[in-house]
Write a protein that holds these residues in place. Structure first.
Motif, PDB file in Angstrom:
ATOM      1  N   GLY A  27      63.139 -13.514  79.283  1.00  0.00           N
ATOM      2  CA  GLY A  27      63.903 -13.603  78.125  1.00  0.00           C
ATOM      3  C   GLY A  27      63.177 -12.408  77.208  1.00  0.00           C
ATOM      4  O   GLY A  27      62.463 -11.299  77.681  1.00  0.00           O
ATOM      5  N   SER A  28      63.228 -12.797  75.711  1.00  0.00           N
ATOM      6  CA  SER A  28      62.641 -12.094  74.740  1.00  0.00           C
ATOM      7  C   SER A  28      62.101 -12.777  73.802  1.00  0.00           C
ATOM      8  O   SER A  28      62.205 -13.906  73.535  1.00  0.00           O
ATOM      9  CB  SER A  28      63.788 -10.916  74.118  1.00  0.00           C
ATOM     10  OG  SER A  28      64.662 -11.847  73.635  1.00  0.00           O
ATOM     11  N   SER A  29      61.251 -12.119  72.914  1.00  0.00           N
ATOM     12  CA  SER A  29      60.367 -12.631  71.911  1.00  0.00           C
ATOM     13  C   SER A  29      60.421 -11.626  70.656  1.00  0.00           C
ATOM     14  O   SER A  29      60.210 -10.482  70.772  1.00  0.00           O
ATOM     15  CB  SER A  29      58.941 -12.926  72.334  1.00  0.00           C
ATOM     16  OG  SER A  29      58.325 -13.557  70.942  1.00  0.00           O
ATOM     17  N   THR A  30      61.058 -11.937  69.326  1.00  0.00           N
ATOM     18  CA  THR A  30      60.961 -11.320  68.353  1.00  0.00           C
ATOM     19  C   THR A  30      60.067 -12.041  67.366  1.00  0.00           C
ATOM     20  O   THR A  30      60.139 -12.797  67.101  1.00  0.00           O
ATOM     21  CB  THR A  30      62.484 -11.037  67.767  1.00  0.00           C
ATOM     22  OG1 THR A  30      63.361 -10.691  68.881  1.00  0.00           O
ATOM     23  CG2 THR A  30      62.547 -10.672  66.481  1.00  0.00           C
ATOM     24  N   GLU A  31      59.409 -10.797  66.931  1.00  0.00           N
ATOM     25  CA  GLU A  31      58.298 -11.513  65.728  1.00  0.00           C
ATOM     26  C   GLU A  31      58.714 -10.778  64.405  1.00  0.00           C
ATOM     27  O   GLU A  31      58.878  -9.562  64.286  1.00  0.00           O
ATOM     28  CB  GLU A  31      56.928 -10.857  66.046  1.00  0.00           C
ATOM     29  CG  GLU A  31      56.274 -11.419  67.389  1.00  0.00           C
ATOM     30  CD  GLU A  31      55.020 -11.151  67.609  1.00  0.00           C
ATOM     31  OE1 GLU A  31      54.380 -10.379  66.967  1.00  0.00           O
ATOM     32  OE2 GLU A  31      54.465 -11.988  68.475  1.00  0.00           O
ATOM     33  N   GLY A 157      60.039  -7.682  72.134  1.00  0.00           N
ATOM     34  CA  GLY A 157      59.576  -7.508  73.450  1.00  0.00           C
ATOM     35  C   GLY A 157      60.032  -8.291  74.372  1.00  0.00           C
ATOM     36  O   GLY A 157      60.874  -9.458  74.013  1.00  0.00           O
ATOM     37  N   THR A 158      59.555  -8.369  75.843  1.00  0.00           N
ATOM     38  CA  THR A 158      60.035  -9.256  76.715  1.00  0.00           C
ATOM     39  C   THR A 158      59.198 -10.325  76.735  1.00  0.00           C
ATOM     40  O   THR A 158      58.064 -10.298  76.530  1.00  0.00           O
ATOM     41  CB  THR A 158      60.050  -8.403  78.106  1.00  0.00           C
ATOM     42  OG1 THR A 158      58.649  -8.013  78.170  1.00  0.00           O
ATOM     43  CG2 THR A 158      60.851  -7.064  78.197  1.00  0.00           C
ATOM     44  N   ALA A 159      59.688 -11.450  77.514  1.00  0.00           N
ATOM     45  CA  ALA A 159      58.798 -12.656  77.522  1.00  0.00           C
ATOM     46  C   ALA A 159      59.184 -13.383  78.852  1.00  0.00           C
ATOM     47  O   ALA A 159      60.239 -13.365  79.173  1.00  0.00           O
ATOM     48  CB  ALA A 159      59.148 -13.702  76.313  1.00  0.00           C
TER      49      ALA A 159
END
Length: 164
Positions: A27-31, A157-159
């Motif tokens: 999945g994805s990670s957003t900070e 980014g990707t996770a």
């Protein structure tokens, strides 16, 4: 030879084995950074969300997500230095949840500016309790221009997440 059954005592059942869980997620990670990250070290509040599509042979999990926040000194140039235990709860599509204690978090920034955060730990409650967990988040290089001027307010980014 005398047996427990011969004495009228039923043998105790063996303890149930730990729950076997195999969940693999991409999945994805957003900070989101407040104030925005710049080249100057400052105390930053970071909120993040992770969203995953998952596969599992032993559960009905097909997706999951989490959100959390932390505060610490950061800048665009250096890797963050995580401190202490990170506790995160993942909520799954099947109405279950897994609370994970990440006891080892390693942040590496490559020469090209990409940051890779590798976290390991275990499920401490919920689905998969006792299972080992590995999470890898890769955040691409932040904008050099923004870091030198107005700052970077978010990065995605990707996770990957594996519960085994």
């Amino acid at each position: 030879m005398l047996t427990l059954a011969g004495l009228g005592i039923a043998p105790q059942a063996q303890a149930a084995s730990a729950q076997v869980t195999d969940i693999t997620c991409l999945g994805s990670s957003t900070e989101n950074y407040s104030p925005p990250l710049t080249n100057t070290t400052q105390v930053v509040s970071t909120s993040f969300t992770e969203s995953y599509s998952c596969t599992s042979l032993t559960t009905s999990v097909s997706s999951g997500n989490t959100s959390s926040a932390r505060v610490g000194s950061q800048n665009c140039l250096l890797s963050g230095t995580p401190t202490g235990l990170e506790i995160i709860t993942y909520v799954w599509n099947n109405q279950n949840a897994s609370t994970v204690a990440f006891s080892d978090v390693n942040v590496v920034r490559a020469v090209n500016g990409t940051a890779t955060v590798t976290s390991t730990g275990s499920v401490i409650s919920g689905l998969g309790v006792g299972s080992n967990v590995v999470r890898v988040i890769v955040i691409p290089q932040l904008s050099l221009t923004a870091c030198a001027t107005t700052g970077v307010s978010s990065a995605t980014g990707t996770a990957t997440l594996s519960i085994l």
